[in-house]
Scaffold this motif. Sequence first.
Motif, PDB file in Angstrom:
ATOM      1  N   PHE A 367       0.858  -1.180   0.000  1.00 50.97           N
ATOM      2  CA  PHE A 367       0.000   0.000   0.000  1.00 50.97           C
ATOM      3  C   PHE A 367       0.898   1.234   0.000  1.00 50.97           C
ATOM      4  CE2 PHE A 367      -2.697  -3.284   1.840  1.00 50.97           C
ATOM      5  CZ  PHE A 367      -3.882  -3.108   1.132  1.00 50.97           C
ATOM      6  N   ILE A 368       0.604   2.179  -0.892  1.00 51.29           N
ATOM      7  CA  ILE A 368       1.440   3.379  -1.045  1.00 51.29           C
ATOM      8  C   ILE A 368       0.583   4.622  -0.901  1.00 51.29           C
ATOM      9  CG2 ILE A 368       2.969   4.673  -2.585  1.00 51.29           C
ATOM     10  CD1 ILE A 368       2.532   1.135  -3.501  1.00 51.29           C
ATOM     11  N   GLY A 369       0.983   5.525  -0.008  1.00 49.62           N
ATOM     12  CA  GLY A 369       0.295   6.794   0.164  1.00 49.62           C
ATOM     13  C   GLY A 369       0.841   7.827  -0.798  1.00 49.62           C
ATOM     14  N   GLN A 370      -0.043   8.385  -1.635  1.00 48.78           N
ATOM     15  CA  GLN A 370       0.356   9.382  -2.633  1.00 48.78           C
ATOM     16  C   GLN A 370      -0.166  10.754  -2.211  1.00 48.78           C
ATOM     17  OE1 GLN A 370      -1.067   7.714  -6.425  1.00 48.78           O
ATOM     18  NE2 GLN A 370       0.921   6.733  -6.683  1.00 48.78           N
ATOM     19  N   HIS A 371       0.744  11.621  -1.829  1.00 46.77           N
ATOM     20  CA  HIS A 371       0.401  12.924  -1.270  1.00 46.77           C
ATOM     21  C   HIS A 371      -0.207  13.864  -2.302  1.00 46.77           C
ATOM     22  CE1 HIS A 371       1.755  16.474   1.434  1.00 46.77           C
ATOM     23  NE2 HIS A 371       0.765  15.842   2.025  1.00 46.77           N
ATOM     24  N   GLY A 372       0.111  13.673  -3.572  1.00 46.01           N
ATOM     25  CA  GLY A 372      -0.520  14.454  -4.632  1.00 46.01           C
ATOM     26  C   GLY A 372       0.398  15.436  -5.324  1.00 46.01           C
ATOM     27  N   SER A 373       0.057  15.745  -6.571  1.00 45.31           N
ATOM     28  CA  SER A 373       0.909  16.532  -7.458  1.00 45.31           C
ATOM     29  C   SER A 373       0.805  18.028  -7.213  1.00 45.31           C
ATOM     30  CB  SER A 373       0.510  16.242  -8.909  1.00 45.31           C
ATOM     31  OG  SER A 373      -0.850  16.601  -9.124  1.00 45.31           O
ATOM     32  N   TRP A 374       1.833  18.738  -7.667  1.00 46.22           N
ATOM     33  CA  TRP A 374       1.777  20.196  -7.834  1.00 46.22           C
ATOM     34  C   TRP A 374       2.360  20.595  -9.192  1.00 46.22           C
ATOM     35  CZ3 TRP A 374       6.193  22.842  -8.998  1.00 46.22           C
ATOM     36  CH2 TRP A 374       7.416  22.238  -8.668  1.00 46.22           C
ATOM     37  N   ASN A 375       3.134  19.691  -9.837  1.00 46.27           N
ATOM     38  CA  ASN A 375       3.868  20.005 -11.053  1.00 46.27           C
ATOM     39  C   ASN A 375       3.240  19.294 -12.256  1.00 46.27           C
ATOM     40  OD1 ASN A 375       7.143  19.291 -12.402  1.00 46.27           O
ATOM     41  ND2 ASN A 375       5.980  21.180 -12.607  1.00 46.27           N
ATOM     42  N   ARG A 376       1.902  19.360 -12.351  1.00 45.06           N
ATOM     43  CA  ARG A 376       1.196  18.668 -13.425  1.00 45.06           C
ATOM     44  C   ARG A 376      -0.086  19.427 -13.749  1.00 45.06           C
ATOM     45  NH1 ARG A 376      -1.777  13.624 -14.242  1.00 45.06           N
ATOM     46  NH2 ARG A 376      -0.862  12.506 -16.011  1.00 45.06           N
ATOM     47  N   SER A 377      -0.474  19.429 -15.024  1.00 38.91           N
ATOM     48  CA  SER A 377      -1.640  20.210 -15.428  1.00 38.91           C
ATOM     49  C   SER A 377      -2.953  19.599 -14.940  1.00 38.91           C
ATOM     50  CB  SER A 377      -1.676  20.363 -16.954  1.00 38.91           C
ATOM     51  OG  SER A 377      -1.708  19.100 -17.583  1.00 38.91           O
ATOM     52  N   SER A 378      -2.966  18.293 -14.672  1.00 43.09           N
ATOM     53  CA  SER A 378      -4.116  17.663 -14.027  1.00 43.09           C
ATOM     54  C   SER A 378      -3.616  16.900 -12.807  1.00 43.09           C
ATOM     55  CB  SER A 378      -4.843  16.714 -14.988  1.00 43.09           C
ATOM     56  OG  SER A 378      -3.981  15.702 -15.449  1.00 43.09           O
ATOM     57  N   PHE A 379      -4.447  16.799 -11.791  1.00 49.19           N
ATOM     58  CA  PHE A 379      -4.027  16.180 -10.544  1.00 49.19           C
ATOM     59  C   PHE A 379      -3.636  14.715 -10.741  1.00 49.19           C
ATOM     60  CE2 PHE A 379      -6.692  19.152  -7.644  1.00 49.19           C
ATOM     61  CZ  PHE A 379      -5.657  20.066  -7.624  1.00 49.19           C
ATOM     62  N   SER A 380      -2.591  14.313 -10.058  1.00 45.57           N
ATOM     63  CA  SER A 380      -2.253  12.889  -9.938  1.00 45.57           C
ATOM     64  C   SER A 380      -1.907  12.626  -8.490  1.00 45.57           C
ATOM     65  CB  SER A 380      -1.089  12.509 -10.865  1.00 45.57           C
ATOM     66  OG  SER A 380       0.053  13.299 -10.603  1.00 45.57           O
ATOM     67  N   GLY A 381      -2.111  11.388  -8.068  1.00 47.14           N
ATOM     68  CA  GLY A 381      -1.945  11.071  -6.657  1.00 47.14           C
ATOM     69  C   GLY A 381      -3.206  11.406  -5.880  1.00 47.14           C
ATOM     70  N   TYR A 382      -3.053  11.936  -4.672  1.00 43.67           N
ATOM     71  CA  TYR A 382      -4.176  12.233  -3.778  1.00 43.67           C
ATOM     72  C   TYR A 382      -4.989  10.967  -3.496  1.00 43.67           C
ATOM     73  CZ  TYR A 382      -3.033  17.063  -4.950  1.00 43.67           C
ATOM     74  OH  TYR A 382      -2.371  18.251  -5.148  1.00 43.67           O
ATOM     75  N   LYS A 383      -4.296   9.885  -3.222  1.00 45.01           N
ATOM     76  CA  LYS A 383      -4.977   8.626  -2.927  1.00 45.01           C
ATOM     77  C   LYS A 383      -3.966   7.626  -2.368  1.00 45.01           C
ATOM     78  CE  LYS A 383      -4.457   7.367  -7.831  1.00 45.01           C
ATOM     79  NZ  LYS A 383      -5.189   7.108  -9.095  1.00 45.01           N
ATOM     80  N   VAL A 384      -4.489   6.513  -1.893  1.00 44.64           N
ATOM     81  CA  VAL A 384      -3.654   5.376  -1.516  1.00 44.64           C
ATOM     82  C   VAL A 384      -3.851   4.312  -2.583  1.00 44.64           C
ATOM     83  CG1 VAL A 384      -3.222   3.573   0.198  1.00 44.64           C
ATOM     84  CG2 VAL A 384      -3.854   5.876   0.949  1.00 44.64           C
ATOM     85  N   VAL A 385      -2.747   3.804  -3.127  1.00 45.86           N
ATOM     86  CA  VAL A 385      -2.825   2.776  -4.159  1.00 45.86           C
ATOM     87  C   VAL A 385      -2.272   1.463  -3.619  1.00 45.86           C
ATOM     88  CG1 VAL A 385      -2.686   4.444  -6.043  1.00 45.86           C
ATOM     89  CG2 VAL A 385      -0.576   3.410  -5.156  1.00 45.86           C
ATOM     90  N   PHE A 386      -2.586   0.401  -4.341  1.00 41.33           N
ATOM     91  CA  PHE A 386      -2.153  -0.938  -3.944  1.00 41.33           C
ATOM     92  C   PHE A 386      -1.432  -1.608  -5.095  1.00 41.33           C
ATOM     93  CE2 PHE A 386      -3.102  -5.549  -3.976  1.00 41.33           C
ATOM     94  CZ  PHE A 386      -2.406  -5.914  -2.820  1.00 41.33           C
ATOM     95  N   VAL A 387      -0.324  -2.302  -4.790  1.00 47.04           N
ATOM     96  CA  VAL A 387       0.415  -3.094  -5.765  1.00 47.04           C
ATOM     97  C   VAL A 387       0.423  -4.537  -5.279  1.00 47.04           C
ATOM     98  CG1 VAL A 387       2.640  -3.517  -6.869  1.00 47.04           C
ATOM     99  CG2 VAL A 387       1.873  -1.164  -6.493  1.00 47.04           C
TER     100      VAL A 387
END
Length: 445
Positions: A367-387
């Motif tokens: 499980f990986i916590g993604q704090h979220g983008s600031w350097n992208r034109s659309s949001f990425s991250g802002y979630k917890v993902v699973f591998v």
Amino acid sequence: MNKSVFQLPLLGLGLLVACGGPSKEEKAEAQADTPADTVATATTAVKLPEPYATESTTKRSKVIGWPKGRTPVVPAGFTIQEYAGNFQSPRWAYVTPNGDVLVAESNTVPTNPKKKVVAALDLDPSKSLRATSANRITLLRDTNKDGKPDVRETFLSNLSQPLGMLVLGQYFYVGNTDGVWRYPYQAGQTKITGKGEKILSLPAGGYNNHWTRNLLAGPDGKKIYISVGSGSNVAENGIDKEERRANILEINPDGSGEKIYASGLRNPVGMDWVKGTGKLWTAVNERDELGDELVPDYLTSVQEGAFYGWPYSYFGQHEDPRRKNERPDLVKKAVVPDVPLGPHTASLGLAIYDGQAFPAKYQGGAFIGQHGSWNRSSFSGYKVVFVPFQNGKPNGGMEDFVTGFVANEKEKEVYGRPVGVTEMPDGSLLVLDDAGEKVWRVAAQ
């Protein structure tokens, strides 16, 4: 409050925080010399675009907090509820051997005079810049095992941007931004009362959120591993300013015997072991300002003595145009990471799931916590993902697990920002939401 009041300061904030971009000539040269490429990893083939295929963009989220009754979203078969709230930037958690939950409350504190003004006037809507840091560790204890803590105490205070925590032997260790400290500790105590000692100094300061110092004990307890992020985006201040940074360090429990366990890891924060394999894994927050789709953050096994590219190359031997021809010897030996986690996701938290409370699909996975983008034109991250993992290795790409943090992307509004993820003794999962000021608990129904 009227949004127009913030328009000019927020524009300034974007300019202040972002580093200077490349010239048109540099972009053209980079695109000509670096064709699009496909990299095979442990889980998938990753198509990488050319550097500067898109402009480097600043898009900062506006944290609006969680409305009453609203929670993040989890898959069918799971529940999520607030475990504890009213924190000041709860960023990381650690479960002691007796089951207490320790929460490190700390955040970025600007040193640049202009950023200090932004923080003091509370003009950063993303909650990344704050005028002060709580610099404390709070203890939570669930005495009746109902999934909610009923004891809350200040465990340790007056620290220096703490993050990593560890109980090993008769000591409690804490990773401050400028060093590792240890304190006498006995199981069950609700606050540290003994005098601490600094067993290792660490380089402090630097770019963005790379002040975090995580701690992890080796499987046999004979070593401690320390994550130290870079002091810059891509060594733009000189590689001489990056001594002992962008590394995972290894020390003895008394602070002696320091060595670099692995290097070239721009900002490795989350670390964990895959049980029974002796393999260390880490989640790495990669570099900025090469465009929307570069560079992917990643999850990777950590090979002792290996080099992972930063600052000279990314995702293996893809040379960074800003460090062109500086160290071809290091570029040649750069290890390709195992699992891409998306560009600019700020993948920070990591927990390899050892429990059995979750369905079989999740057992042994990451499980990986993604704090979220600031350097992208659309949001990425802002979630917890699973591998998913099988036999100690990834056997698929990432998938969403805890979502619902983005409130309205058009308005740049988010409810919170997940960071640390920690497995509990009962098999539930804690998610630290530093911007939302909460700790969430995910359980299987």
